[in-house]
Design a protein around this motif. Structure first.
Motif, mmCIF file in Angstrom:
data_model
loop_
_atom_site.group_PDB
_atom_site.id
_atom_site.type_symbol
_atom_site.label_atom_id
_atom_site.label_comp_id
_atom_site.label_asym_id
_atom_site.label_seq_id
_atom_site.Cartn_x
_atom_site.Cartn_y
_atom_site.Cartn_z
ATOM 1 N N THR A 23 12.087 -3.790 7.363
ATOM 2 C CA THR A 23 11.688 -2.418 7.699
ATOM 3 C C THR A 23 11.367 -1.614 6.444
ATOM 4 O OG1 THR A 23 13.995 -1.645 7.763
ATOM 5 C CG2 THR A 23 13.046 -2.432 9.826
ATOM 6 N N MET A 24 12.088 -1.869 5.358
ATOM 7 C CA MET A 24 11.783 -1.184 4.105
ATOM 8 C C MET A 24 10.447 -1.674 3.537
ATOM 9 S SD MET A 24 13.375 1.276 2.550
ATOM 10 C CE MET A 24 15.157 1.123 2.695
ATOM 11 N N PHE A 25 10.189 -2.959 3.683
ATOM 12 C CA PHE A 25 8.906 -3.545 3.283
ATOM 13 C C PHE A 25 7.760 -2.843 4.031
ATOM 14 C CE2 PHE A 25 7.399 -8.089 1.914
ATOM 15 C CZ PHE A 25 6.294 -7.536 1.266
ATOM 16 N N LEU A 26 7.937 -2.688 5.336
ATOM 17 C CA LEU A 26 6.907 -2.061 6.168
ATOM 18 C C LEU A 26 6.686 -0.603 5.790
ATOM 19 C CD1 LEU A 26 7.926 -3.526 9.661
ATOM 20 C CD2 LEU A 26 6.046 -4.283 8.184
ATOM 21 N N ASN A 27 7.766 0.128 5.608
ATOM 22 C CA ASN A 27 7.624 1.536 5.235
ATOM 23 C C ASN A 27 7.047 1.686 3.831
ATOM 24 O OD1 ASN A 27 8.201 3.137 7.458
ATOM 25 N ND2 ASN A 27 10.410 3.075 7.122
ATOM 26 N N GLY A 28 7.298 0.701 2.965
ATOM 27 C CA GLY A 28 6.692 0.727 1.638
ATOM 28 C C GLY A 28 5.174 0.634 1.721
ATOM 29 N N ILE A 29 4.676 -0.203 2.632
ATOM 30 C CA ILE A 29 3.227 -0.297 2.852
ATOM 31 C C ILE A 29 2.677 1.055 3.292
ATOM 32 C CG2 ILE A 29 1.458 -1.287 4.364
ATOM 33 C CD1 ILE A 29 3.167 -3.872 4.412
ATOM 34 N N ALA A 68 -1.535 0.023 -0.652
ATOM 35 C CA ALA A 68 -0.669 -0.441 0.433
ATOM 36 C C ALA A 68 0.109 -1.680 0.018
ATOM 37 C CB ALA A 68 -1.512 -0.739 1.671
ATOM 38 N N ALA A 69 -0.592 -2.638 -0.585
ATOM 39 C CA ALA A 69 0.058 -3.876 -1.018
ATOM 40 C C ALA A 69 1.126 -3.596 -2.074
ATOM 41 C CB ALA A 69 -0.989 -4.847 -1.558
ATOM 42 N N ALA A 70 0.789 -2.767 -3.046
ATOM 43 C CA ALA A 70 1.750 -2.443 -4.108
ATOM 44 C C ALA A 70 2.959 -1.702 -3.542
ATOM 45 C CB ALA A 70 1.063 -1.593 -5.177
ATOM 46 N N ALA A 80 -4.699 2.817 -8.402
ATOM 47 C CA ALA A 80 -4.245 2.697 -7.028
ATOM 48 C C ALA A 80 -2.962 1.871 -6.934
ATOM 49 C CB ALA A 80 -5.336 2.081 -6.158
ATOM 50 N N ILE A 81 -2.914 0.796 -7.703
ATOM 51 C CA ILE A 81 -1.711 -0.045 -7.704
ATOM 52 C C ILE A 81 -0.518 0.752 -8.228
ATOM 53 C CG2 ILE A 81 -0.633 -2.054 -8.791
ATOM 54 C CD1 ILE A 81 -3.415 -3.402 -8.676
ATOM 55 N N LEU A 82 -0.717 1.513 -9.295
ATOM 56 C CA LEU A 82 0.375 2.322 -9.850
ATOM 57 C C LEU A 82 0.850 3.377 -8.859
ATOM 58 C CD1 LEU A 82 -0.949 2.843 -13.500
ATOM 59 C CD2 LEU A 82 1.041 1.480 -12.801
ATOM 60 N N ILE A 83 -0.086 4.063 -8.205
ATOM 61 C CA ILE A 83 0.281 5.089 -7.227
ATOM 62 C C ILE A 83 1.039 4.463 -6.055
ATOM 63 C CG2 ILE A 83 -0.662 6.692 -5.508
ATOM 64 C CD1 ILE A 83 -2.922 7.272 -7.553
#
Length: 413
Positions: free
Chosen positions: A272-278, A251-253, A297-300
């Protein structure tokens, strides 16, 4: 008995967390859409939860876990109407069904997942779909299509019996893509909102409450600890803790990479893009959260975050109007997360990747065909889109006769 109690309590906590996610979905949807449609979106979300649970009790659970017999096609089975626990003659629960937790807990946990597929569609069709056709769609899709599709893997169907079984730990495909494919079909058949495209170019239609949308994403992130953590199906300390770590890191990545990529592409820090990225990172890790290392997990999650930015842009170029980014988050990142199981982690390998691809194609087939049939019948009979006047004035007033934010000014005398 002590182990059973521990497992069962953990599963019930996770069930509550997944239930709490519905509040997150509601906040996110109303926050990213306009004030005049708030009641409509909330009504749909409450309808999905309540009717979804009833349908899952009456038919869905036994469609999803039909007990396929050896030699069957593994495509369709049904264990009977209603919820009937495997009780012994003495009335004691027969724990040979599942040694980790009770039959009742299993039903409730899985029932919370069932409603999510229609919630994804709700966000994509927001602000221009009639409420009654949406309700009919929810009944058919959640009551029948979702559990039949789920039986192919989680119910021991044909995808589970492949030489290398298809793997979807908590539902990147079985939950998120199932909702995403239907959302894609619905958006295509509905058309875009008035004013979304001018001279072929997409126009921003800002949501009315971004703080509420942000709260929704944080709630969803919290709920995902139950979504993925509960999918371990026990309170095993090693597996549950690893799953929560991989879920959180993805989620963080996803959020950070989506923020960076969108800033590079559009020269602005888009929340909003930040949120959808999470959310994209969360969807991406869901298929293999128990099989990945923290680095995997970070890579995915990072790839999912980048995918979000380009998927949103691609959807706009196709002139598909998705007010909350549901297709990019749940469908595109769901596909990515499912395929990633064959690329990263303990199951990585060519045979696993092929099985993952077979699963993606299989779910695409049932979801596209079934949702198209449902929506096209509704479109040709009762219609699925509100009138231009209703859309411009808001669905709250015309569909519900209510205002989410009434004006309490004192009457002047």
């Amino acid at each position: 008995m002590e182990l059973l109690t521990t497992n069962n309590v953990w599963m019930m906590i996770c069930t509550a967390l997944v239930f709490f996610m519905h509040l997150g979905f509601a906040f996110l949807e109303i926050g990213l859409t306009r004030q005049k449609n708030t009641i409509n979106i909330l009504f749909k979300n409450i309808f999905i939860i309540t009717v979804g649970l009833l349908l899952y009790c009456l038919v869905g659970f036994n469609l999803m876990y039909p007990g396929f017999e050896e030699g069957s096609s593994g495509i369709l089975g049904f264990a009977g109407f209603g919820l009937d626990s495997p009780l012994t003659a003495e009335g004691v629960l027969d724990l040979t069904y599942n040694e980790g937790y009770t039959y009742w807990t299993d039903f409730l946990f899985q029932g919370m997942f069932a409603a999510t597929a229609a919630t994804i569609v709700s966000g994509a069709v927001a602000e221009r779909m009639k409420i009654v056709p949406f309700m009919i769609f929810t009944i058919v899709y959640v009551g029948f299509i979702y559990p039949i599709a789920g039986s192919w893997k989680w119910g021991g169907g044909f995808l589970q019996t492949l030489d290398t079984p298809f793997y979807d730990f908590a539902g990147s495909t079985l939950v998120h893509s199932v909702g995403g494919w239907a959302a894609l079909v619905a958006v295509w058949l509905l058309g875009s909102r008035i004013g979304k495209f001018k001279n072929g170019k997409p126009q921003a239609i800002p949501g009315h409450n971004i703080p509420l949308a942000t709260a929704g994403v944080i709630i969803l992130w919290l709920g995902w600890f139950g979504f993925n953590g509960g999918s371990v199906l026990s309170a095993d300390p090693g597996l549950t803790s690893l799953t929560l770590v991989t879920t959180c890191l993805a989620a963080a990545a996803g959020g950070v990479v989506a923020m960076l990529v969108s800033t590079i592409c559009y020269k602005n820090l888009d929340l909003t893009m930040f949120l959808n990225g999470i959310l994209g990172g969360l969807v991406g890790i869901t298929a293999g959260a128990d099989q990945m290392s923290p680095t995997n997990a970070i890579l995915i999650g990072a790839v999912a975050g980048a995918i979000i930015v380009f998927a949103v842009s691609c959807i706009d170029r196709l002139k598909l109007d998705d007010p909350v980014g549901a297709i990019a988050v749940h469908l595109v990142c769901g596909i990515w997360g499912t395929l990633a199981v064959g690329i990263f982690g303990a199951l990585a390998g060519w045979s696993q990747f092929v099985s993952q691809l077979i699963g993606v194609v299989s779910y695409a087939a049932i979801c596209i065909v079934s949702s198209f049939i449902i929506f096209i019948i509704l479109k040709k009979t009762i219609g699925i889109r509100v009138s231009e006047r209703e859309e411009l004035e808001g669905l709250d007033a015309h569909e519900h006769g209510m205002d989410a934010y009434p004006d309490f000014r004192l009457n002047e005398h």
